[in-house]
Design a protein around this motif. Structure first.
Motif, short mmCIF file in Angstrom:
data_model
loop_
_atom_site.label_atom_id
_atom_site.label_comp_id
_atom_site.label_asym_id
_atom_site.label_seq_id
_atom_site.Cartn_x
_atom_site.Cartn_y
_atom_site.Cartn_z
N CYS A 4 0.84 -1.20 0.00
CA CYS A 4 0.00 0.00 0.00
C CYS A 4 0.88 1.26 0.00
O CYS A 4 1.87 1.33 0.73
N GLY A 6 -0.18 4.08 0.98
CA GLY A 6 -0.60 4.94 2.09
C GLY A 6 0.12 4.57 3.37
O GLY A 6 0.85 5.37 3.95
N CYS A 7 -0.04 3.30 3.80
CA CYS A 7 0.53 2.88 5.09
C CYS A 7 1.81 2.07 4.93
O CYS A 7 2.50 1.82 5.91
N CYS A 29 -4.66 0.30 0.21
CA CYS A 29 -5.44 -0.75 0.87
C CYS A 29 -6.79 -0.19 1.31
O CYS A 29 -6.98 1.03 1.40
N CYS A 32 -6.74 2.18 4.34
CA CYS A 32 -6.37 3.57 4.06
C CYS A 32 -7.46 4.29 3.29
O CYS A 32 -7.68 5.48 3.47
ZN ZN Z 1 -2.74 1.22 3.57
#
Ligand code: ZN
Ligand code: ZN
Length: 49
Positions: A4, A6-7, A29, A32
């Protein structure tokens, strides 16, 4: 399974979409996506919601 943007975790459930700026594929994901965690494009470094 993809990482992902984002994270940074590897996610089994994710969405893929092109970066609005450069077209690079962004992986996000569901976690997120639901929380609205910002992503950073690997290529052009823009941040998005
Ligand atoms: Zn994520
Ligand atoms: Zn980009």
């Amino acid at each position: 399974m993809k990482k992902c943007d984002g994270c940074g975790k590897v996610a089994a459930k994710f969405v893929e979409f092109p970066c609005p700026d450069c077209g690079e594929t962004i992986i996000r994901c569901l976690h997120c996506r639901e929380l609205g965690v910002p992503y950073v494009c690997k290529k052009c470094k823009i941040e998005g919601p």
